[in-house]
Design a protein around this motif. Structure first.
Motif, PDB file in Angstrom:
ATOM      1  N   GLN A  56      -4.799  -1.864  -6.344  1.00  0.00           N
ATOM      2  CA  GLN A  56      -3.721  -2.843  -6.521  1.00  0.00           C
ATOM      3  C   GLN A  56      -2.860  -2.502  -7.733  1.00  0.00           C
ATOM      4  OE1 GLN A  56      -4.732  -6.766  -7.932  1.00  0.00           O
ATOM      5  NE2 GLN A  56      -3.280  -7.739  -6.549  1.00  0.00           N
ATOM      6  N   LEU A  57      -3.491  -2.065  -8.812  1.00  0.00           N
ATOM      7  CA  LEU A  57      -2.733  -1.640  -9.985  1.00  0.00           C
ATOM      8  C   LEU A  57      -1.877  -0.419  -9.663  1.00  0.00           C
ATOM      9  CD1 LEU A  57      -2.125  -1.858 -13.024  1.00  0.00           C
ATOM     10  CD2 LEU A  57      -4.135  -0.436 -13.432  1.00  0.00           C
ATOM     11  N   ALA A  58      -2.404   0.513  -8.884  1.00  0.00           N
ATOM     12  CA  ALA A  58      -1.630   1.699  -8.501  1.00  0.00           C
ATOM     13  C   ALA A  58      -0.396   1.317  -7.691  1.00  0.00           C
ATOM     14  CB  ALA A  58      -2.510   2.669  -7.715  1.00  0.00           C
ATOM     15  N   VAL A  59      -0.521   0.327  -6.825  1.00  0.00           N
ATOM     16  CA  VAL A  59       0.636  -0.149  -6.052  1.00  0.00           C
ATOM     17  C   VAL A  59       1.698  -0.724  -6.977  1.00  0.00           C
ATOM     18  CG1 VAL A  59       1.371  -1.888  -4.382  1.00  0.00           C
ATOM     19  CG2 VAL A  59      -0.670  -0.528  -3.937  1.00  0.00           C
ATOM     20  N   VAL A  85     -12.494  10.071  -4.471  1.00  0.00           N
ATOM     21  CA  VAL A  85     -12.201   8.777  -3.853  1.00  0.00           C
ATOM     22  C   VAL A  85     -11.061   8.069  -4.578  1.00  0.00           C
ATOM     23  CG1 VAL A  85     -13.118   6.467  -3.491  1.00  0.00           C
ATOM     24  CG2 VAL A  85     -14.457   8.447  -2.798  1.00  0.00           C
ATOM     25  N   VAL A  86     -11.156   7.965  -5.905  1.00  0.00           N
ATOM     26  CA  VAL A  86     -10.164   7.190  -6.649  1.00  0.00           C
ATOM     27  C   VAL A  86      -8.787   7.858  -6.629  1.00  0.00           C
ATOM     28  CG1 VAL A  86      -9.681   6.044  -8.833  1.00  0.00           C
ATOM     29  CG2 VAL A  86     -12.041   6.334  -8.093  1.00  0.00           C
ATOM     30  N   ALA A 136      -5.592   6.053  -4.866  1.00  0.00           N
ATOM     31  CA  ALA A 136      -4.406   5.753  -5.673  1.00  0.00           C
ATOM     32  C   ALA A 136      -3.172   6.452  -5.119  1.00  0.00           C
ATOM     33  CB  ALA A 136      -4.643   6.175  -7.120  1.00  0.00           C
ATOM     34  N   ALA A 137      -3.308   7.715  -4.677  1.00  0.00           N
ATOM     35  CA  ALA A 137      -2.165   8.432  -4.116  1.00  0.00           C
ATOM     36  C   ALA A 137      -1.687   7.778  -2.819  1.00  0.00           C
ATOM     37  CB  ALA A 137      -2.542   9.892  -3.873  1.00  0.00           C
ATOM     38  N   ALA A 138      -2.619   7.409  -1.946  1.00  0.00           N
ATOM     39  CA  ALA A 138      -2.230   6.758  -0.695  1.00  0.00           C
ATOM     40  C   ALA A 138      -1.569   5.408  -0.955  1.00  0.00           C
ATOM     41  CB  ALA A 138      -3.459   6.582   0.199  1.00  0.00           C
TER      42      ALA A 138
END
Length: 395
Positions: free
Chosen positions: A65-68, A153-154, A158-160
């Motif tokens: 959510q933070l990455a978005v 995984v992370v 985050a990229a996706a």
């Protein structure tokens, strides 16, 4: 390479957001490696290992959510003439956002791997070498394939998330109608339609309450050795109750935009003045942008208060406390990022109001009223989450 150059030339606030994302990704990677070490040290304790790995999904979701939020607030993710000349048009912006998120997450996971190996005692010659050898199963060989898979995984998530966030951006703000004074502007702006998430979020939270009620009669789960809150007063928690907790939290998050929109409607109710009308219409317009991060923060805060009320924090252990801190930090960082992005999106509307003669004090008062309204929403939502999560223990 372009993502690295843009990151190097970013504003300090954008760099701070990426550093926060890197720190969250590193903490989640460390938790995943610790779960792998526990499984390697106790190959017959499959249930406890699965519980540890399942707990890692919660901070992972908060990091995504933070990455978005970071991807949507990043200036490099918006179409610009310079990027178009360099061949990065709107169609390739998701790739740039994915690369930026992956770089930040890879930095965090790389540091997490070094810290993990150092605390296990695999890297000698430094202070605190092997300080957590017992908790991290020092001396037990770890599968290289499993380590690489968990470390990927992370950054992959985050990229996706960053690519999808740029591909599906937030709806743009509407332009103000060209009328002659600020009061007429506020009254001539039509209200935004209400989001559809409030009834669905309410239904999901209700289903979670029902699942907690029926799942509490199931057989208790096998306690873990002091890492997850499954001993003490939180101990013996049935799988149905845990599923109900997750449904309640998801319902609070899903209902967030509708609650923010409803608060804006209440501000505009009756015969409001210009300040109250501006604040209410702005909340309605930004309900989809602010609602879910606010709901996630309320769910995280409510879960922490519920753990305190149920006296479960002492059973977390250091790794469980680390995961809880990651969730709270990501929720706070997401709300701050989205709020700053919304403020940047309001600049054109604010400039229009100032050109029409609106006093700066009125605009500051409207901003303060919006902040007070959001804080007034956050506190009851947090209390409601705490109350619903503690219902199984009380009943």
């Amino acid at each position: 390479m372009l993502a690295l150059r843009l990151a190097r030339g970013s504003a300090p606030l954008a760099l701070l957001r990426r550093l926060l994302l890197a720190g969250a990704a590193g903490c989640v990677a460390f938790l995943l490696l610790a779960a792998l070490a526990h499984a390697a040290a106790d190959p017959v304790g499959g249930r406890a290992s699965v519980l540890r790995l399942a707990w890692c999904a919660v901070p992972l979701a908060a990091t995504v959510q933070l990455a978005v939020a970071v991807a949507r607030a990043d200036p490099s993710a918006r179409p610009r003439a310079g990027l178009a000349v360099a061949g990065m048009g709107p169609a390739r912006l998701p790739a740039l956002a994915a690369a930026s998120a992956a770089v930040a997450a890879l930095l965090g996971t790389g540091l997490a791997l070094l810290v993990f190996l150092h605390l296990r005692g695999d890297l000698g010659g430094l202070p605190l070498d092997g300080a957590a050898a017992g908790a991290l199963a020092a001396g037990e060989p770890l599968p290289l394939g499993g380590m690489l898979t968990l470390l990927a995984v992370v950054p992959g998530a985050a990229a996706a998330a960053g690519a999808l966030a740029v591909r599906r951006p937030e709806p743009p703000r509407r332009d103000l109608p060209p009328v002659g004074d600020p009061a007429a502007v506020a009254r001539a702006t039509p209200p935004t339609p209400a989001p559809a998430g409030l009834p669905w979020g309410t239904a999901l939270a209700t289903a979670g309450i029902a699942l907690c009620a029926y799942g509490g009669d199931d057989a208790p789960a096998t306690p873990a050795d002091g890492w997850l809150p499954v001993t003490g007063q939180l101990g013996g928690v049935a799988a149905g109750v845990v599923g109900g907790w997750l449904l309640i939290a998801a319902g609070i998050v899903l209902a967030g935009p509708g609650v923010v929109h409803l608060s804006g409607m209440l501000l505009c109710a009756g015969r409001p003045g210009v300040m109250r009308l501006l604040a209410g219409r702005t909340l309605q317009d930004e309900s989809r942008r602010l609602g879910r991060p606010l709901g996630a923060l309320a769910a995280a805060g409510g879960a922490l208060l519920a753990a305190v009320e149920l006296d479960g924090l002492r059973e977390f252990g250091p790794l469980g406390t680390l995961g809880t801190g990651v969730v709270l930090a990501c929720a706070l960082g997401t709300v701050a990022t989205v709020a700053d992005d919304a403020r940047a999106a309001r600049r054109s509307a604010t400039a229009t109001l100032l050109r029409l003669g609106a006093p700066r004090g009125m605009l500051r008062g409207a901003a303060a009223l919006r902040a007070a309204t959001l804080l007034g929403l956050l506190l009851p939502l947090t209390w409601l989450t705490t109350f619903l999560l503690t219902l199984p223990a009380g009943g």
